[in-house]
Design an enzyme around this catalytic site. Structure first.
Site, mmCIF file in Angstrom:
data_model
loop_
_atom_site.group_PDB
_atom_site.id
_atom_site.type_symbol
_atom_site.label_atom_id
_atom_site.label_comp_id
_atom_site.label_asym_id
_atom_site.label_seq_id
_atom_site.Cartn_x
_atom_site.Cartn_y
_atom_site.Cartn_z
ATOM 1 N N CYS A 454 -22.663 54.386 -21.724
ATOM 2 C CA CYS A 454 -22.459 55.390 -22.044
ATOM 3 C C CYS A 454 -24.030 56.920 -22.284
ATOM 4 O O CYS A 454 -24.369 57.654 -21.565
ATOM 5 C CB CYS A 454 -20.969 56.521 -22.472
ATOM 6 S SG CYS A 454 -21.784 56.005 -24.408
ATOM 7 N N HIS A 827 -19.538 58.149 -28.820
ATOM 8 C CA HIS A 827 -19.275 58.223 -27.076
ATOM 9 C C HIS A 827 -20.084 59.211 -26.449
ATOM 10 O O HIS A 827 -19.710 60.042 -27.169
ATOM 11 C CB HIS A 827 -17.525 58.371 -26.362
ATOM 12 C CG HIS A 827 -17.953 58.468 -24.578
ATOM 13 N ND1 HIS A 827 -18.254 57.024 -24.214
ATOM 14 C CD2 HIS A 827 -17.397 59.147 -24.020
ATOM 15 C CE1 HIS A 827 -18.047 57.349 -22.542
ATOM 16 N NE2 HIS A 827 -17.645 58.621 -22.767
#
Length: 996
Positions: A454, A827
């Site tokens: 990510c 994330h």
């Protein structure tokens, strides 16, 4: 006597009068009488019991039978013979024939009187055969319950040997066809009792004959895995599973999941129907069996089945939390389904619309069950927030609903996520990325997460949304000898023109991978961005240039061409320059050095340093250095190269002080306090520092991006161990260092240094401070004296005459957010929008492109939220509030685009002219063909997947009622009375909806 009894029973006298007469007949029957009279009375009582049209008549028949069976056993045994019972079982009795409902009750009643008789074994043998035949005829739940009652009371009648196995299998077949035809609560309770009796018979058989269990379970699995049934088997089958000993579970599940004869479609059908059993109110251990089979399928890597079943059933399981009677089991199954489904957010996101209503319903119920379930549900939701961060717009209503509930700590969350995942091998689920039927409604394309990538996805999307950079990359010529830039061009081209909802950046990842990164581990997106830009810069710098469009257009003067075409594309787009000056505090000698940068790394001031009150902060209205201590000889300072600019007069109305500003901090054209030539802040009413505090400081308890920039530009004392070696003094001396921006990049990248090393824990910890992000940033840039006059003449906007600084305006275009508390975990996702100059074709140009209005840039340009494969519409409000709602979600890397102005006018003109000449970038032939072929391939894949999914789920049992549970609860909020399912009352329809 039989005639008298019949006359009394058939008469119209009241039942209490009849009962007196009947009592006399029964008492007389206890006396000795001849065989013929006994037969007559037994025939009459049989007739009353089997054909009586009232309960009273059947009760009289029962009493007479019991008296004769007790007092006249020989006659009763002779009457209750094998031939008579066979006739009853096969043909029924009297005019009703096979429609007689009380044959089994009659036989059960009579068996107690012949247990010791010589004919007992013959009767038992007959019944063992006849009950098997009856079960094979699929009797109704009521009749099946009567058979079970008879066999439980008289186990001698249970079939034996092979017939016993067959009987168990056929009994399970019967249960699979049970249906409750009424929605009345009393009828449903009666139905549940009947099912319980039948499954109780199986339990009794299994206890005495354990060898019958596995064949029975095999039959059960055959039923629930069948794809040929017109109707789904009854959920009453759940009552069978509860009696299977748990010690057999591992072996049963292992055999099922490793049986090659069971197809994936059959297995999916079976687990789907088992999950439906969570609505069965009387089952025990059903949730354990469901979870065990799910785990078994994960162990043999049947991920396609697990994904399909989870996505099709999870909402139904969730809806059952409304019902206290099945809540515990449903919550167990829900927890496993969510905590194991960790490769994608799809399953959790299906529940998001329903969570606030369910939470409100459970709070309203106010029971121990509801309170416990709320706490467990909140824990589960926080686990999902942690695992699938990056959806603030979707999560905000859910977070609001559960804000008063306990929040688990991170260790607890990691423990739950760690012990329930389908697999520890991250790459095993790489191919099961979220199923997206079509492109996002935004028209943008997502990037597939290839295993903690990510960080790369967010950076690529931010670079892609930098439209000037994207157009330049797409305009690359074929054969440009820059392999990494070519791969980026292909990636951008697919993001621009692919029909897929998300594409895989695998090729670009392998080419741009920093060699020190650990595969599969989370990385620092800022570190990756620096490495990527450096690689692209060095690749072009070695002679493999790509920026040929401007040169070929011949629209620039030789001087401008030389200035810009000597730069690489990375320098043109992201390159800025900064002057670092160090002044010796003894001799006041100043040394300076100019260096290039592609991003500014902004540190957070120490917690004990007040940004708004410290006199060491650079007063950025007068962006030149302001020293913490004025030198002893002020004249020396003025004559030194440290202050090179001409100070404006206090009376000069055009003397505007330069500052790092944000839109809204200062009204356009508002005068600020000027700075005198000899001292700082000679204004009689307000000094420049106090003016700065009013205009550029964030609220006391928060920080802003201008705060961090000002701290970056503020003077730094070099003392003690950090003393500076002054060449003039030829020794270490106290000194002061200051940085000045001398050239603003076209795209300004700001990295907020949130990660610092904690020597106590030996880990990099994260600074979670909320930093307000301005949508428009005004940055002071130092201009060389010889350039000042030229720039002022060239631009329409007037600068301060004689001033060495000018304001450059930047618009926010991307924000990369890190969710988590460590750089090694968490994330990344990003918010982005496209900022362009928006000049209509043919508009008269007066040297400088007209910048878009503040209103257009700030409010009309659409924001997007990029989170791996998912792209959605968003807003600047969401960007601003994300940390307020989710404290671990903090802005990390910011992209600003420079508005057309004095310093950037040449590059903006060149870009605008190239845009007018060439329009949208035209891709070279090979790239266009590759995109076209991939789009055709995607359509073929879609068609194939649609066929495969249809084959997978066409036979799945439809559950049209699951969604009504939540809707019904919503409607109940406005109804009078407390019969909502959540309250455990249940109207006539709610309980039926639960069970069926």
């Amino acid at each position: 006597m039989d005639k008298i009894l019949e006359a009394v029973v058939m008469s119209s006298y009241p039942n209490n009068v009849k009962q007196g007469l009947v009592r006399r007949v029964i008492e007389a029957a206890k006396q000795p009488m001849d065989s013929e009279q006994c037969w007559s009375m037994l025939e009459l009582s049989t007739k009353l019991y089997l054909t009586g049209d009232t309960k009273y008549k059947r009760e009289v028949g029962k009493e007479v039978l019991e008296v004769y069976g007790h007092y006249h056993p020989e006659e009763f045994e002779e009457f209750f013979n094998v031939r008579f019972l066979l006739s009853l079982l096969q043909e029924g009795y009297g005019p009703l024939g096979k429609r007689s409902h009380y044959v089994l009750d009659y036989i059960q009643l009579g068996l107690q009187f012949i247990l010791e008789s010589p004919s007992a074994n013959s009767i038992f043998s007959l019944l063992r055969i006849e009950v098997l035949r009856k079960v094979c005829e699929r009797p109704s739940p009521k009749q099946c319950a009567k058979i079970s009652k008879l066999l439980i009371q008289h186990p001698q009648c249970i079939p034996t040997g092979k017939h016993q196995l067959l009987f168990c299998q056929q009994l399970i077949r019967c249960i699979g066809q049970f249906q409750c035809v009424s929605e009345g609560e009393e009828e449903i309770m009666e139905f549940l009792e009947q099912v319980n009796k039948v499954s109780g018979l199986l339990q009794r058989i299994w206890r005495t004959q354990t060898s019958a269990i596995l064949p029975s379970l095999k039959e059960l699995f055959t039923i629930i895995s069948s794809t040929e049934e017109q109707e789904a088997p009854s959920n009453a089958l759940a009552s069978v599973v509860q009696f299977v000993p748990l010690e057999l579970m591992d072996g049963v599940i292992r055999n099922l999941t490793n049986d090659d004869s069971i197809t994936d479609v059959q297995m999916m059908m079976a687990i789907g129907r088992m999950i439906d059993w969570v609505s069965w109110p009387l089952g025990k251990n059903i949730d354990k069996w469901i979870i065990a089979l799910l785990k078994g399928l994960a162990a043999v890597k049947k991920f396609s089945i697990l994904i399909e079943v989870t996505l099709s059933k999870i909402e139904k399981v969730f809806s059952k939390l409304l019902y206290p009677i099945v809540r515990e089991g449903a919550l167990s199954v829900l927890q496993y389904m969510l905590l194991s489904f960790q490769h994608s957010h799809e399953a959790f996101h299906l529940l998001l619309p329903h969570i606030p209503r369910l939470v409100a319903s459970l709070k309203k119920e106010d029971s121990n069950s509801a309170t416990s379930s709320l706490e467990q549900l909140a824990e589960l939701i926080h686990c999902m927030f942690f695992r699938f961060s990056g959806f603030p717009d979707l999560y905000e209503p859910v977070l609001e609903a559960i804000k008063a509930l306990p929040i688990p700590n991170e260790d607890r969350i990691k423990h739950l996520l760690g012990q329930n995942a389908w697999t520890s091998q991250k790459n095993e689920l790489a191919c099961f990325y979220p199923r997206l039927a079509s492109k996002s409604e935004t028209g943008k394309i997502g990037l597939i997460n290839l295993g903690n990538t990510c960080y790369m996805n967010s950076i690529i999307q931010s670079l892609f949304m930098a439209s000037d950079f994207r157009h330049s990359v797409l305009n690359l010529t074929e054969g440009n000898s820059q392999p990494l830039m070519t791969k980026l061009q292909w990636l951008f081209a697919f993001l621009e023109h692919s029909q897929r909802p998300a594409i895989s950046p695998e090729s670009f990842l392998s080419a741009s991978w920093p060699p020190w990164f650990t595969p599969g581990a989370q990385q620092d997106c800022s570190e990756y961005l620096k490495y990527l830009l450096d690689r692209l810069h060095e690749e072009e710098k070695t002679g493999k240039r790509i920026y040929q469009k401007l040169k070929e257009s011949s629209l620039m003067s030789q001087a401008v061409e030389h200035h810009y075409l000597n730069k690489t594309l990375i320098e043109k787009m992201f390159g800025g320059k900064m002057m670092t000056k160090i002044r010796c505090l003894k001799c006041l000698n100043v040394s300076s050095r100019e260096e290039a940068f592609t991003d500014l790394s902004l540190a957070f001031p120490p917690s004990d340093r007040n940004m708004c009150g410290s006199t060491s902060i650079l007063p950025v209205e007068e962006i030149g250095p302001q020293f913490t201590e004025p030198p002893e000889n002020a004249g020396q300072l003025m004559g030194s190269p440290w202050i090179q600019r001409k100070a404006p007069k206090a009376s000069d109305p055009t003397a505007l002080s330069m500052s790092v500003e944000t839109l809204g901090f200062q009204e356009p054209g508002e005068a600020v306090n000027p700075v005198s030539g000899n001292d700082v802040g000679v204004d009689a009413t307000k000094d420049p520092l106090s003016t700065f505090r009013e205009q550029a400081c964030a609220p006391k308890d928060s920080r802003s991006v201008p705060d961090l920039i000002n701290y970056f530009l503020s003077p730094e004392r070099l003392t003690a161990e950090n003393k500076y070696h002054c060449e003039k003094c030829a020794s270490l001396q106290d000194a002061e260092k200051v940085a000045e921006l001398t050239e603003g990049p076209h795209y300004l990248i700001l990295t907020l240094l949130r990660f610092s090393f904690d020597p106590r824990t030996m880990k990099r910890k994260k600074i979670l401070d909320n930093v307000s992000i301005p949508v428009v940033l005004k940055l002071p840039i130092l201009v060389a004296p010889e350039e000042t006059e030229e720039v002022c003449h060239h631009g329409k906007d007037s600068a301060v005459p004689g001033s060495a600084f000018m304001t450059v305006v930047y618009d926010l275009c991307s924000v990369v957010v890190h969710s988590g508390i460590s750089s090694e975990s968490g994330h990344y996702y990003c918010y982005s929008r496209e900022c362009t100059d928006t000049i209509p074709h043919g508009q008269p140009r007066e040297g400088v492109p007209k910048p878009a209005s503040d209103k257009q840039l700030d409010f009309e340009i659409q924001w997007y939220l990029f989170n791996d494969t998912r792209v959605s519409f968003s807003s600047f409000e969401s960007v601003s509030n994300v940390t307020s709602f989710f404290p671990k979600d903090t802005a990390y890397v910011l992209f600003y685009r420079q508005r057309p102005g004095r310093q950037s006018c040449l590059l903006h003109e060149a870009l605008a002219e190239a845009g007018r000449l060439h329009g949208e970038p035209s891709l070279h032939k090979d790239l266009m063909e590759a995109i076209s072929k991939d789009n055709i391939l995607f359509l073929q894949e879609q068609e194939k997947e649609a066929r495969n999914r249809a084959a997978y789920i066409s036979a799945l049992p439809k559950s049209p009622l699951w969604w009504r549970d939540l809707d019904r609860d919503k409607d109940d909020d406005s109804s009078s009375g407390g019969c909502s399912p959540a309250a455990g009352g249940g109207g006539s329809g709610s309980f039926h909806g639960l069970v069926f």
